[in-house]
Design an enzyme around this catalytic site. Structure first.
Site, short mmCIF file in Angstrom:
data_model
loop_
_atom_site.label_atom_id
_atom_site.label_comp_id
_atom_site.label_asym_id
_atom_site.label_seq_id
_atom_site.Cartn_x
_atom_site.Cartn_y
_atom_site.Cartn_z
N ARG A 47 1.83 -9.11 -9.71
CA ARG A 47 1.48 -8.24 -10.83
C ARG A 47 0.88 -9.12 -11.92
O ARG A 47 1.27 -10.28 -12.07
CB ARG A 47 2.71 -7.51 -11.38
CG ARG A 47 3.40 -6.60 -10.37
CD ARG A 47 4.63 -5.94 -11.01
NE ARG A 47 5.28 -5.03 -10.07
CZ ARG A 47 6.28 -5.37 -9.26
NH1 ARG A 47 6.73 -6.63 -9.27
NH2 ARG A 47 6.82 -4.50 -8.45
N LYS A 97 9.80 -7.02 -11.80
CA LYS A 97 10.36 -5.86 -12.49
C LYS A 97 11.87 -5.85 -12.41
O LYS A 97 12.44 -6.21 -11.38
CB LYS A 97 9.80 -4.57 -11.89
CG LYS A 97 8.40 -4.22 -12.35
CD LYS A 97 8.02 -2.84 -11.87
CE LYS A 97 6.68 -2.41 -12.43
NZ LYS A 97 6.31 -1.05 -12.00
N HIS A 119 -5.33 -5.51 -11.23
CA HIS A 119 -4.62 -4.62 -10.32
C HIS A 119 -5.42 -4.36 -9.06
O HIS A 119 -4.87 -4.23 -7.96
CB HIS A 119 -4.31 -3.30 -11.04
CG HIS A 119 -3.13 -2.58 -10.45
ND1 HIS A 119 -1.88 -3.15 -10.34
CD2 HIS A 119 -3.02 -1.34 -9.91
CE1 HIS A 119 -1.04 -2.29 -9.77
NE2 HIS A 119 -1.71 -1.20 -9.49
N ARG A 168 -4.91 -7.20 -6.77
CA ARG A 168 -3.59 -7.07 -6.14
C ARG A 168 -3.68 -6.11 -4.96
O ARG A 168 -3.13 -6.37 -3.89
CB ARG A 168 -2.58 -6.59 -7.18
CG ARG A 168 -1.18 -6.27 -6.66
CD ARG A 168 -0.27 -6.03 -7.87
NE ARG A 168 0.89 -5.19 -7.58
CZ ARG A 168 2.06 -5.65 -7.16
NH1 ARG A 168 2.22 -6.93 -6.91
NH2 ARG A 168 3.07 -4.82 -6.96
N HIS A 207 7.82 -4.46 -4.26
CA HIS A 207 8.11 -3.03 -4.36
C HIS A 207 9.57 -2.79 -3.97
O HIS A 207 10.00 -3.21 -2.89
CB HIS A 207 7.22 -2.22 -3.43
CG HIS A 207 5.80 -2.11 -3.90
ND1 HIS A 207 4.76 -1.73 -3.07
CD2 HIS A 207 5.24 -2.34 -5.11
CE1 HIS A 207 3.64 -1.73 -3.76
NE2 HIS A 207 3.90 -2.10 -5.01
N TYR A 232 -0.85 2.36 1.12
CA TYR A 232 -1.76 1.59 1.96
C TYR A 232 -1.77 2.05 3.41
O TYR A 232 -2.38 1.41 4.25
CB TYR A 232 -1.38 0.10 1.92
CG TYR A 232 -1.45 -0.49 0.55
CD1 TYR A 232 -2.66 -0.76 -0.08
CD2 TYR A 232 -0.27 -0.79 -0.15
CE1 TYR A 232 -2.72 -1.30 -1.35
CE2 TYR A 232 -0.32 -1.34 -1.43
CZ TYR A 232 -1.55 -1.58 -2.02
OH TYR A 232 -1.60 -2.11 -3.27
#
Length: 316
Positions: free
Chosen positions: A160, A184, A257, A260, A283, A292
C-alpha cells in the site's frame, strides 16, 4: 427530553468502537469512519440509535438519499449500522438485529484498473534512465533516484502507498530478502523484495548521503521535510504521474494503487496462487483479493484452450 437516549447512544457507540480497535485491530481511519457514520445516524434518530427499529433505519437511508448521498456512500453507512447492531446482539444488548430485513443495494465491485507488463516496464525503465542520467551531486539526482527506488519497490512488493512511504531505514540495513511491513490495524507481514529494488534503494541512499540531507540516526527510508518526517503519499503520487506522462502513458491511468493492482494481476497471470497474493497484499479476507478472479478466469480459459485434447488450439 432526548438527552438520556443520546447519552445511551454515545456510550454504546464508544463500546462498539473500542471492540473494533482492540479485538479486530481496526485502523484509526476505520474507527473514525465508523464514528462519523454512527453519530450521523444517531443524530437523525434523535439519540434513538441503540433502540431503533427497521422502519426507523429505512427512514434514515431515505434521508441519506434525499441529501444526495451516492449509492456507494449509503451502502457504507448501512455496513456500519450492520456491524453496530451485530455487536449489540452478540453482547446481549439487543434481542434482535433491525438491519436484517433491509436489503442493501447490491452493486458489482468494479474491476481494478491495471497496467500491462509492458507499460510497467516502460515506466520503470524511464525511472532508471532518469536516475542514471541526472547530474552527480545534484538535487535532481536524489529526486530521480528516490522515484526510481519507490517505483521499483512498489511493483516488486505490491505495498500500500502508506506502507511504502513509511518504510523504516532498517530495510536498507537488513540483508534478508524478506522485509517486515506494518500494515492496516498495525498488523505485520513479511514481503519479499527483489534484487532490482534493493539496488535502486542502495543507489538512492548513496545519493542521499552525498547530499548530506539525512542524519546518521534517520528513521525513515524516504525522509522528507513533512509533518510525518517522510515523503507523503500525495508527493509520490504526483511524481509518479509526472513519470507516466514522460513515458507516454496517460497520467490519469497511473497511480500508486494502480501499480499495486498491476503487481497482483501480473502475479496471477503468471501462475501465482490467490491465497499467496492475499498474503502479499495484506488482505485480511480472501474476498477482498477476489476482485482479481477475472485474471484467474482468463488464465483457466487459456489453459483449457491450449491443453484440452478436444480444443482447436491443442489439435493444431
Amino acid at each position: 427530553m432526548n438527552a438520556p437516549r443520546r447519552s445511551r447512544d454515545g456510550a454504546d457507540i464508544e463500546t462498539f468502537l473500542e471492540m473494533m480497535a482492540v479485538e479486530r485491530g481496526a485502523a484509526e481511519n476505520t474507527i473514525a469512519a465508523y464514528r462519523r457514520d454512527l453519530d450521523d445516524a444517531s443524530e437523525f434518530l434523535g439519540g434513538g440509535l441503540t433502540a431503533a427499529g427497521t422502519e426507523d433505519l429505512r427512514g434514515y437511508l431515505g434521508d441519506l438519499a434525499a441529501r444526495g448521498f451516492a449509492p456507494t456512500s449509503r451502502s457504507r453507512r448501512m455496513s456500519s449500522l450492520r456491524q453496530f447492531y451485530k455487536f449489540l446482539y452478540a453482547e446481549g444488548m439487543r434481542g434482535d438485529d433491525p438491519t436484517g430485513p433491509i436489503e442493501g443495494a447490491r452493486k458489482e465491485r468494479p474491476l481494478p484498473k491495471i497496467m500491462s507488463a509492458e507499460e510497467v516496464e516502460r515506466l520503470i525503465d524511464l525511472a532508471e534512465a532518469e536516475a542514471e542520467g541526472a547530474e552527480v551531486g545534484s538535487a535532481a539526482l536524489m529526486r530521480a533516484r528516490r522515484l526510481h527506488a519507490l517505483v521499483e519497490i512498489l511493483y516488486a512488493t505490491g505495498l500500500r502507498v502508506s506502507e511504502l512511504v513509511s518504510l523504516p531505514r532498517s530495510v536498507l540495513r537488513s540483508q534478508n530478502r524478506l522485509v517486515v511491513v506494518r500494515g492496516k490495524g498495525n498488523k505485520e507481514r513479511m514481503v519479499p523484495i527483489g534484487e532490482r529494488a534493493r539496488d535502486a534503494v542502495t543507489a538512492f541512499a548513496e545519493a542521499l548521503r552525498a547530499s548530506r540531507r539525512t542524519a546518521p540516526d534517520e528513521h525513515w527510508l524516504f525522509p522528507a521535510l513533512s509533518e510525518s518526517g517522510h515523503i507523503t503519499r500525495q508527493a509520490f503520487a504526483r511524481d509518479l504521474k509526472g513519470l507516466a506522462a514522460r513515458a507516454g502513458i496517460s497520467a490519469a491511468r497511473v497511480s500508486p494503487h494502480v501499480l499495486r493492482h498491476a503487481f497482483a494481476s501480473h502475479l496471477l497471470q503468471n501462475g501465482a496462487d490467490l491465497r499467496a497474493v492475499q498474503e502479499l497484499l495484506g488482505h485480511a479476507d480472501i474476498s477482498t483479493t477476489q476482485i482479481y478472479t477475472h485474471v484467474l478466469e482468463e488464465r483457466l480459459i487459456r489453459l483449457v484452450a491450449d491443453h484440452h485434447p478436444l480444443s482447436e488450439a491443442s489439435r493444431e
